[in-house]
Design a protein around this motif. Structure first.
Motif, PDB file in Angstrom:
ATOM      1  N   LEU A  52      84.051 -93.921 -30.907  1.00  0.00           N
ATOM      2  CA  LEU A  52      85.076 -93.011 -31.419  1.00  0.00           C
ATOM      3  C   LEU A  52      86.176 -92.925 -30.374  1.00  0.00           C
ATOM      4  N   GLN A  91      82.441 -79.753 -48.727  1.00  0.00           N
ATOM      5  CA  GLN A  91      81.594 -78.953 -47.836  1.00  0.00           C
ATOM      6  C   GLN A  91      81.322 -77.569 -48.430  1.00  0.00           C
ATOM      7  N   ASP A  92      82.365 -76.924 -48.926  1.00  0.00           N
ATOM      8  CA  ASP A  92      82.206 -75.563 -49.452  1.00  0.00           C
ATOM      9  C   ASP A  92      81.450 -75.548 -50.779  1.00  0.00           C
ATOM     10  N   THR A 105      92.461 -74.585 -45.570  1.00  0.00           N
ATOM     11  CA  THR A 105      92.395 -73.166 -45.907  1.00  0.00           C
ATOM     12  C   THR A 105      93.426 -72.414 -45.072  1.00  0.00           C
ATOM     13  N   LYS A 106      93.990 -71.367 -45.680  1.00  0.00           N
ATOM     14  CA  LYS A 106      95.022 -70.584 -44.980  1.00  0.00           C
ATOM     15  C   LYS A 106      94.594 -69.135 -44.851  1.00  0.00           C
ATOM     16  N   ILE A 129      82.743 -89.658 -37.646  1.00  0.00           N
ATOM     17  CA  ILE A 129      83.681 -88.706 -37.026  1.00  0.00           C
ATOM     18  C   ILE A 129      83.205 -87.276 -37.259  1.00  0.00           C
ATOM     19  N   ILE A 146      89.678 -69.643 -39.498  1.00  0.00           N
ATOM     20  CA  ILE A 146      89.497 -70.868 -40.288  1.00  0.00           C
ATOM     21  C   ILE A 146      88.372 -71.713 -39.686  1.00  0.00           C
ATOM     22  N   PHE A 162      91.987 -81.750 -46.012  1.00  0.00           N
ATOM     23  CA  PHE A 162      91.947 -81.512 -44.568  1.00  0.00           C
ATOM     24  C   PHE A 162      91.119 -82.587 -43.880  1.00  0.00           C
ATOM     25  N   PHE A 163      89.928 -82.850 -44.407  1.00  0.00           N
ATOM     26  CA  PHE A 163      89.051 -83.830 -43.759  1.00  0.00           C
ATOM     27  C   PHE A 163      88.279 -84.611 -44.815  1.00  0.00           C
ATOM     28  N   THR A 180      90.017 -88.405 -33.836  1.00  0.00           N
ATOM     29  CA  THR A 180      89.219 -89.508 -33.303  1.00  0.00           C
ATOM     30  C   THR A 180      89.150 -90.617 -34.345  1.00  0.00           C
TER      31      THR A 180
END
Lengths: 343, 343
Positions: free
Chosen positions: B232, A196-197, A221-222, A249, B249, A239-240, B221
């Motif tokens: 979902l 994404q980034d 990310t933190k 989703i 975040i 993360f995803f 989900t």
């Protein structure tokens, strides 16, 4: 229809020429032919019909402007993904740049194979190998620094087949569809298995899509305070995963609305098209088939095309597409132009 | 300035009256007083200044319309959060409704205390207790079914203090700020520690904020095919905690742009305001202090207000606000009206 003095001109087809300066130049192609790089056929007709049905006020499939959503996979759908995904090229270039500070990579896999340029070994990389490469090339810096690194790399990037920067290998027919949909008040989203980034760095310039409309895979990310200022540090942890079921989703997570139209090209886009086309009213799923070895790269293995690990379009996906009424676009037959930039 | 024949009218202040029909009625109040429920003071001035600075073309702090972002915490910032968060009220009502099918809850904590109406025990619930309640009330159904359950509950909901549905306990001054910011081409977002899918059910109707501009906490989900149709399913497992550092975040994850203005009210909003106000140019952080025991509820414990576990505004947050130049809004002194609906 025309005043008498105009008739001879009209017959000569000159009225259009006379009127042209009165019209916005950008509006004109849309009115006359919104998708000039698409040949007439089922794919173009399906797109035009979907837009017509969802934007005709009073029609049973009318959708209010704020709810018109279009989603596009990126790799293989809006730009070239062979021989490797654009982001994989970034990772490899980044690895080479960082190598002098990491002498141990010369003898440690998967880094060794990359630095040796061993394409045969790289073709066999497991997901774990790639994640190790992503960890050292995409993490350990702030989100701001990562965006700068990507922005700096893009103009220097070079696709090994086409010898051009990755951002110059965008498909013109898809850019036209995006423009056409936006002109009809659709909000266009990238929904990518890629980072994404990473995509957000160039999405506005290349696709006209702002960062908040890019949904992709992401790492953790933190939040940290550094010298009294907050930063977001990129951690080497997934993360995803916005691929396959993750695309449906992700659409629900980021948009919370079901798209009317979805564009993909590979097995990882199946659930996105299922989710999209299961909605009420007019919906359209469209898959790009890479069957043009001459102008691009041919791969499937659907329809007997060469098999590939990068953007696989399996026969099973082709069967699902047929059962589901999705449109399969042939790059060879449906597109009269491939790239936005044809030098 | 005025034609001669207008001068007497102008002196009488009648020009404005004459011109009124020429102006859009909705634009008029904005021109005259965009924030009528805000008393004149530092908070109102800071908001008007921020908008003026970021929207004045040619000014050094000008921001292009597409990049104007405003973020609002929900509980305690845009609507009432006492004695319990609106979503906690939903969970408790839902638990009571499901109880007949779960006789074991009568003897099992944390369910027993809820069903017994034991407010003292509930006040001591741990996060684990609440997660157990969320698991049985918010999960195990499709996203579509969950949205229906919430939509059905909202008009029946009743805040124990104000005896009204939760959606009628929205702060009018915040609705005015949202309208004013949108009229100035800001995109307004809810950034809540509460459930993203919960808030999305009513955000458009209540705040004028569409689902895709609601960022919140979420559970996992799962994509499943049921009778050939994708759904979902909501899993009882936390996916993203959009609170404290999670708010910064989440803003980066969902928007990828830094807001110019952020509104919060409690310790969980600190990082969101830090992230927002650390940006270049004009930025504003604003915190709502619940100091109006007469018209709403008073709690802190900042400034010696009663302590609370629900929406704590600590003295440490007050100190950070002062050091950071954030504006603290007194509900008692800065707001001449509290609720959107004052019967």
């Amino acid at each position: 229809m025309f005043p008498a003095w105009m008739k001879p001109l009209a017959r000569a087809g000159a009225v259009a020429l006379l009127l042209t300066p009165l019209l916005s130049l950008s509006a004109l192609p849309e009115k006359t032919n919104p998708l000039p790089s698409w040949n007439d056929g089922a794919a173009k007709t399906a797109i035009l019909d979907l837009v017509s049905e969802t934007t005709t006020e009073g029609g049973e499939n009318y959708v209010a402007p704020g709810d018109r959503i279009a989603v596009f996979d990126q790799d293989g759908t809006t730009w070239v993904s062979h021989p490797l995904y654009g982001q994989a090229l970034f990772a490899l270039d980044r690895l080479a740049k960082l190598a002098p500070k990491h002498p141990e990579w010369k003898t440690t896999e998967p880094f060794k194979s990359v630095l040796d340029g061993d394409h045969e070994a790289m073709a066999k990389f497991t997901e774990k190998d790639w994640l190790e490469i992503v960890a050292v090339t995409h993490a350990g810096m702030t989100t701001t620094d990562f965006a700068k690194i990507v922005a700096d790399w893009l103009p220097k990037s070079k696709n090994p087949i086409f010898k051009r920067p990755v951002t110059e290998l965008v498909y013109q027919p898809m850019v036209e569809v995006m423009d056409y949909l936006r002109a009809n008040d659709f909000r266009t989203y990238i929904v990518t298995g890629g980072g994404q980034d990473f995509v957000r760095v160039y999405s506005k310039r290349v696709y006209g899509i702002p960062p908040e409309q890019v949904i992709g895979s992401s790492i953790v990310t933190k939040f940290e305070m550094v010298d009294g200022k907050p930063v977001l540090m990129r951690d080497p942890k997934l993360f995803f995963n916005d691929d396959s079921d993750g695309k449906a989703i992700g659409i629900n997570l980021f948009i919370g609305k079901r798209p009317q139209i979805a564009f993909g090209n590979s097995d990882g886009d199946k659930e996105m098209l299922q989710w999209t086309t299961a909605g009420d009213g007019a919906r359209l799923g469209l898959l790009v088939l890479h069957d043009d070895a001459k102008r691009e790269v041919a791969y499937g293995p659907a329809d007997g095309l060469p098999d590939t690990k990068v953007g696989t379009f399996s026969q099973a996906l082709m069967d699902t597409a047929k059962q589901s009424g999705w449109i399969v676009t042939s790059m060879k037959n449906d597109w009269n132009r491939i790239f936005s930039r044809d030098d």
